[in-house]
Design a protein around this motif. Sequence first.
Motif, PDB file in Angstrom:
ATOM      1  N   GLY A  93      11.972 -10.394  -4.624  1.00 49.60           N
ATOM      2  CA  GLY A  93      11.751 -11.774  -5.041  1.00 49.60           C
ATOM      3  C   GLY A  93      10.321 -12.096  -5.446  1.00 49.60           C
ATOM      4  N   LEU A  94       9.545 -11.069  -5.781  1.00 51.84           N
ATOM      5  CA  LEU A  94       8.145 -11.319  -6.146  1.00 51.84           C
ATOM      6  C   LEU A  94       8.033 -11.708  -7.618  1.00 51.84           C
ATOM      7  N   ASP A  95       6.987 -12.474  -7.937  1.00 57.26           N
ATOM      8  CA  ASP A  95       6.729 -12.714  -9.352  1.00 57.26           C
ATOM      9  C   ASP A  95       5.904 -11.539  -9.896  1.00 57.26           C
ATOM     10  N   ALA A  96       5.681 -11.551 -11.191  1.00 51.52           N
ATOM     11  CA  ALA A  96       5.043 -10.390 -11.828  1.00 51.52           C
ATOM     12  C   ALA A  96       3.648 -10.127 -11.266  1.00 51.52           C
ATOM     13  N   LYS A  97       2.945 -11.222 -10.974  1.00 51.11           N
ATOM     14  CA  LYS A  97       1.581 -11.072 -10.474  1.00 51.11           C
ATOM     15  C   LYS A  97       1.576 -10.432  -9.083  1.00 51.11           C
ATOM     16  N   GLN A  98       2.502 -10.938  -8.234  1.00 52.18           N
ATOM     17  CA  GLN A  98       2.603 -10.361  -6.887  1.00 52.18           C
ATOM     18  C   GLN A  98       3.032  -8.902  -6.955  1.00 52.18           C
ATOM     19  N   ALA A  99       3.955  -8.620  -7.879  1.00 51.90           N
ATOM     20  CA  ALA A  99       4.426  -7.238  -8.011  1.00 51.90           C
ATOM     21  C   ALA A  99       3.268  -6.320  -8.397  1.00 51.90           C
ATOM     22  N   ARG A 100       2.384  -6.855  -9.265  1.00 54.33           N
ATOM     23  CA  ARG A 100       1.250  -6.030  -9.668  1.00 54.33           C
ATOM     24  C   ARG A 100       0.288  -5.824  -8.496  1.00 54.33           C
ATOM     25  N   ILE A 101       0.105  -6.875  -7.728  1.00 51.65           N
ATOM     26  CA  ILE A 101      -0.767  -6.754  -6.544  1.00 51.65           C
ATOM     27  C   ILE A 101      -0.193  -5.716  -5.575  1.00 51.65           C
ATOM     28  N   LEU A 102       1.140  -5.807  -5.381  1.00 52.95           N
ATOM     29  CA  LEU A 102       1.783  -4.832  -4.490  1.00 52.95           C
ATOM     30  C   LEU A 102       1.541  -3.412  -4.998  1.00 52.95           C
ATOM     31  N   GLN A 103       1.683  -3.249  -6.308  1.00 52.76           N
ATOM     32  CA  GLN A 103       1.485  -1.927  -6.907  1.00 52.76           C
ATOM     33  C   GLN A 103       0.037  -1.451  -6.683  1.00 52.76           C
ATOM     34  N   GLU A 104      -0.895  -2.360  -6.859  1.00 56.34           N
ATOM     35  CA  GLU A 104      -2.309  -2.005  -6.660  1.00 56.34           C
ATOM     36  C   GLU A 104      -2.589  -1.617  -5.214  1.00 56.34           C
ATOM     37  N   GLU A 105      -1.999  -2.391  -4.306  1.00 58.14           N
ATOM     38  CA  GLU A 105      -2.218  -2.091  -2.885  1.00 58.14           C
ATOM     39  C   GLU A 105      -1.587  -0.752  -2.501  1.00 58.14           C
ATOM     40  N   MET A 106      -0.445  -0.480  -3.093  1.00 60.64           N
ATOM     41  CA  MET A 106       0.195   0.815  -2.828  1.00 60.64           C
ATOM     42  C   MET A 106      -0.659   1.949  -3.375  1.00 60.64           C
ATOM     43  N   ALA A 107      -1.174   1.756  -4.578  1.00 62.33           N
ATOM     44  CA  ALA A 107      -1.995   2.792  -5.210  1.00 62.33           C
ATOM     45  C   ALA A 107      -3.260   3.044  -4.384  1.00 62.33           C
ATOM     46  N   ARG A 108      -3.778   1.939  -3.810  1.00 59.96           N
ATOM     47  CA  ARG A 108      -5.036   2.048  -3.071  1.00 59.96           C
ATOM     48  C   ARG A 108      -4.897   3.003  -1.874  1.00 59.96           C
ATOM     49  N   ILE A 109      -3.747   2.986  -1.227  1.00 61.72           N
ATOM     50  CA  ILE A 109      -3.564   3.888  -0.071  1.00 61.72           C
ATOM     51  C   ILE A 109      -2.659   5.076  -0.431  1.00 61.72           C
ATOM     52  N   ASN A 110      -2.459   5.279  -1.731  1.00 67.67           N
ATOM     53  CA  ASN A 110      -1.618   6.374  -2.212  1.00 67.67           C
ATOM     54  C   ASN A 110      -0.184   6.326  -1.694  1.00 67.67           C
ATOM     55  N   ALA A 111       0.305   5.096  -1.508  1.00 65.79           N
ATOM     56  CA  ALA A 111       1.704   4.954  -1.109  1.00 65.79           C
ATOM     57  C   ALA A 111       2.569   5.047  -2.361  1.00 65.79           C
ATOM     58  N   TRP A 112       3.766   5.561  -2.179  1.00 64.91           N
ATOM     59  CA  TRP A 112       4.660   5.703  -3.327  1.00 64.91           C
ATOM     60  C   TRP A 112       5.973   4.997  -3.037  1.00 64.91           C
ATOM     61  N   ASN A 113       6.655   4.668  -4.120  1.00 66.99           N
ATOM     62  CA  ASN A 113       7.908   3.925  -3.982  1.00 66.99           C
ATOM     63  C   ASN A 113       9.064   4.887  -3.710  1.00 66.99           C
ATOM     64  N   PRO A 114       9.690   4.775  -2.547  1.00 66.84           N
ATOM     65  CA  PRO A 114      10.781   5.700  -2.214  1.00 66.84           C
ATOM     66  C   PRO A 114      12.118   5.283  -2.812  1.00 66.84           C
ATOM     67  N   ILE A 115      12.152   4.098  -3.427  1.00 66.76           N
ATOM     68  CA  ILE A 115      13.408   3.595  -3.992  1.00 66.76           C
ATOM     69  C   ILE A 115      13.346   3.813  -5.504  1.00 66.76           C
TER      70      ILE A 115
END
Lengths: 402, 370
Positions: free
Chosen positions: A77-99
């Motif tokens: 349910g995130l908007d595009a901006k939040q989704a981008r922030i989530l992506q940035e935060e994931m990238a910052r700790i090298n987390a990857w999307n398991p889905i």
Amino acid sequence: MATTEMTRPDATAEDFRAEAAAWLADNFPQSLVGKENLLAAIEGESKPDPEVAAWKRAMGEKGWGTPTWPVAYGGGGLDAKQARILQEEMARINAWNPIGGMGVMMLGPTLLEFASEEQKQRYIPPICRGEIRWCQGYSEPGAGSDLASLQTKCEDKGDHWLINGQKTWTSGGQWADWCFALVRTDTSKKHEGISFILLDMKSPGVEVKPIKMISGASPFCETFFTDVKVPKDQIVGEIGNGWTIGKRLLQHERTNLSGGGRMGRGAGPSLADIARKYVGVDDEGRIADADLRGRIIKHEMEARAFQATARRVTAEAKSGSLSLASSILKNVGARITQERAELTLEIMGMNGLGWEGEGFHPLELGTTRGWLWGKAVTIYGGTTEIQNNVIAKRILGMLDHQ
Amino acid sequence: MAVLNEEQTMLRDMARDWARKESPVKAYRKMRDGGAAIGFDPQAFAKMAEMGWTGVIIPEAHGGSDFGYLSLGLVLEECARTLTASPLNASSLAATSAVLLGGTEAQKAAWLPGIAAGETIAALAVDEGPRHAPDRVEAVAERRGDGWTLKGSKQFVAEGDAASLLVVAAKAGDEIGLFLVPADAKGVSVSARSMVDARSHAAITLDGVLLAADARLEAGGADLLDRVLDRARAGVAAEMLGLAVQAFEDTLAYLKTRSQFGEILSRFQALQHRMANLFTEIELMRSVVEGALEAIDAGRDDVPVRVALAKATACQTLHLVSRELIQLHGGIGMTDEHDAGFYLKRARVLENQYGNGAFHRERFARLNGY
């Protein structure tokens, strides 16, 4: 509403960033860094690691594997901006999307657009949780680029559909739980005779045979349907509207296949780094092979231009105008992907041409297999030639001379 | 096509006929599936020797026919069209050139008859890393009494797994010398490498190998290695020409049979132009590849420039043709069951062998003084 969201003060964005960072820190163990199986989609899942399973469960429950999908169907349910922030935060700790997989990339968005409320409730949440693996039943031996000539028959038997025919290039068919397929419900019309159907791969009469590829892997199958019974409620959209739905889904596929801007952005070492290692540099730090250096420069610039275009298309789409530039993304993305693989191979010399065993670093062997596999990107999801037809005919209005 | 004499025409036709009938692509597939480390079928190679192909550039006095490099190139081209796996190029062209150019009469008499008969398989061992770099040879040959001690390692030695004779480049003082090393000499170890083309590309370690006084090829002069490599490069280019021609013909045949949108693919103008372009490039490639081989036979002094031109062009054209081969076949060309992938894989190995396109463009510029 949209205006409120777009003018949302930065403080809100920063709150979300903090929330995302905290949640990720709690749920993504650093031991999982680099453990993403990028080839899962084409090699099948490796044996389940409990930490990976826990991470997948957490992301699935949170809905962040499909961050922009509605909460009602299990999305984030995130908007595009939040989704981008989530992506940035994931990238910052090298987390990857398991889905991931075809359910996320292709089917989900299509269901959101065309499926009935019951179908959305039934099929989308398991995609968000990464529980069901989907495969695509589109191409047939005689229907590749000319997909609409497909012949797999789907007959109305009153209380069920009966499917007979053969599909090919079924991605991950041997590991898939379910299949979304284009089938012929009417033999008297070409495009209007096609319907979009969902079917359980465990249904009696479904048989899959893996196809071995030049890379040695078998990510595709031939799929045979012999008197396969499918419940009546599993056709998506109107009967005979499958071509429209199927094409829409291919657009999602093409967006994903173009690399979605992921290309050349921090995924692995740059070509220049690889060249420094294998070729060396001159006194001024330039890659020692001037000819190669020139081609690396050209490639990197093209990749930048591609990324800029992908961003522009996204921005234009968000502002509500469909960009004509979206039509070039798949071809350019595919070309850049293949060029990068060829250049990497050239840089590595004979070390980039190992098949297996002693004498080659795993990264080198991976490069080789990736290069071979990558020959598919200009073929699947609409060949480069078909994409160019679309550009020439639909966008430029250039008609055949006949 | 170069203007061939009667013997050359016969040789080419014989090679074409044999390759098609006795050594089709399915023979290569069988060899690959069998996983033979030596990377070829010894029986097929014995037949090639029986037909005299192993002695094409060897003087009659040493058991060959002395037909020259263009003639051998024709055989290599025809064999490459069906992906015939054999040490013909490595042994009877590359290593043989070293003995021909650098050998004393005694050395020639000692080694050439065996090579011409196909009994001795020789391999040229120059490179020590993944990229061709003859100026970076680090292997060392040190004087030891009358003879030599050889130390170092070599990588990706074509046909090194089956070779009984290695022609090894090593530093001897300020020069780079070529040394004849029996593969069973003490201190030589050979390990197989599994590569995309399923052919032999061995890693070789030379751990204090003791050699007799007559192990060095003394007769060639300071530029011996360059001259040998130019011949080896021309041989590889001939093989690449065969791959390109066959890849083109297979693609053309496919476009004339596959149908989509109710139309045979070869009727689509966009594809017609692609094929016309490939045809054009291959004709240009043929001219420079044959030109290099003819220059060697004629003893011309511009062999290095012609070879650089030939190998650079061969790399560029085969690269293009092998990519179009896959693309124009579509999905079917991506399957292991189809032969297209074999050509693509072999193409990249040959592009790398003895210098890729960039190497030879640079060499071309240097030789021409810019």
